[in-house]
Design a protein around this motif. Sequence first.
Motif, mmCIF file in Angstrom:
data_model
loop_
_atom_site.group_PDB
_atom_site.id
_atom_site.type_symbol
_atom_site.label_atom_id
_atom_site.label_comp_id
_atom_site.label_asym_id
_atom_site.label_seq_id
_atom_site.Cartn_x
_atom_site.Cartn_y
_atom_site.Cartn_z
ATOM 1 N N HIS A 136 -55.037 -27.534 -5.434
ATOM 2 C CA HIS A 136 -55.068 -28.924 -5.901
ATOM 3 C C HIS A 136 -54.266 -29.833 -4.969
ATOM 4 O O HIS A 136 -54.738 -30.916 -4.586
ATOM 5 N N LYS A 139 -56.031 -30.200 -1.492
ATOM 6 C CA LYS A 139 -57.226 -31.061 -1.570
ATOM 7 C C LYS A 139 -56.830 -32.518 -1.743
ATOM 8 O O LYS A 139 -57.411 -33.417 -1.106
ATOM 9 N N SER A 150 -65.734 -24.947 -2.495
ATOM 10 C CA SER A 150 -64.751 -24.121 -3.190
ATOM 11 C C SER A 150 -65.410 -23.061 -4.057
ATOM 12 O O SER A 150 -66.563 -23.194 -4.480
ATOM 13 N N ILE A 152 -63.431 -21.123 -7.072
ATOM 14 C CA ILE A 152 -62.232 -20.794 -7.834
ATOM 15 C C ILE A 152 -62.688 -20.047 -9.084
ATOM 16 O O ILE A 152 -63.530 -20.546 -9.840
ATOM 17 N N PHE A 170 -62.895 -28.972 -7.837
ATOM 18 C CA PHE A 170 -63.388 -27.681 -7.364
ATOM 19 C C PHE A 170 -64.506 -27.140 -8.243
ATOM 20 O O PHE A 170 -64.662 -27.527 -9.401
ATOM 21 N N ASP A 171 -65.246 -26.181 -7.678
ATOM 22 C CA ASP A 171 -66.276 -25.472 -8.437
ATOM 23 C C ASP A 171 -65.641 -24.245 -9.081
ATOM 24 O O ASP A 171 -65.094 -23.378 -8.384
#
Length: 241
Positions: A136, A139, A150, A152, A170-171
């Motif tokens: 986090h 980014k 991403s 995660i 994020f994905d």
Amino acid sequence: MGLIENLVKKVLEKGTIEEKIQLSESVYRLRIKSEYIKHVEFVPGHFLRLGVGIGQDETSLKDKVRSYSVWDLDRKDGILDLAIATHSGGVGARWVESCEAGDQVHFRWKKGNFLLDTSADSYLMIGDLSALSHFHVLKRNLPKGKQVQSLIYSPKVEELFADVDGTKPFDFYQMPENPIKEIKAKLKGLVSGMQGRKMVYLAGDSRVCVALNSYFRQEPNWETKQIKTKPFWNPGKKGLE
């Protein structure tokens, strides 16, 4: 409290827990306030070495200090945020579950090497719950115009939390622990969409970090400078940061 612990406390910086919030079933956000934070040199990716077991005689000294990613920092007010997961059940997990706002903490700054690097055009970030706050802050501090992809993951996708500003950049994927096969199945598609100079950040489970570090060296034949790796934890072992 023993003599060694008293000496340890004297050489560490002091702060106070200003706020404790439970973000999900096994993640807490801690906000720590300290005059020291007002003067610290901060680069996104820095860590905090935090005393988490001081005063517990049954815990060995080496296990009483843990490293946590600095999730957010405000030098003006002297505060920083940490996200601490409890799924490991270790001394740090037990400590964060029992600590309260107003408690004093002892810490030391740790710069490390898993830092923000703005030299690439496109980035891929891969990791588990333990790496999320670190990703986090990276980014959030990348210059505008950088491409970020991403992956995660967590066995419980609802454990994956938003950034401090409430965004989810994020994905998130629901995957089992140590999902090397599942991640590799998605990598070709992720990498093919990256443009310009590419860089990957790998963090979290040491098994996944080792396997994927090898993959990026051998499959797309990336150079060492393009692959940044930080194993935050190692199943079955203590003390790995």
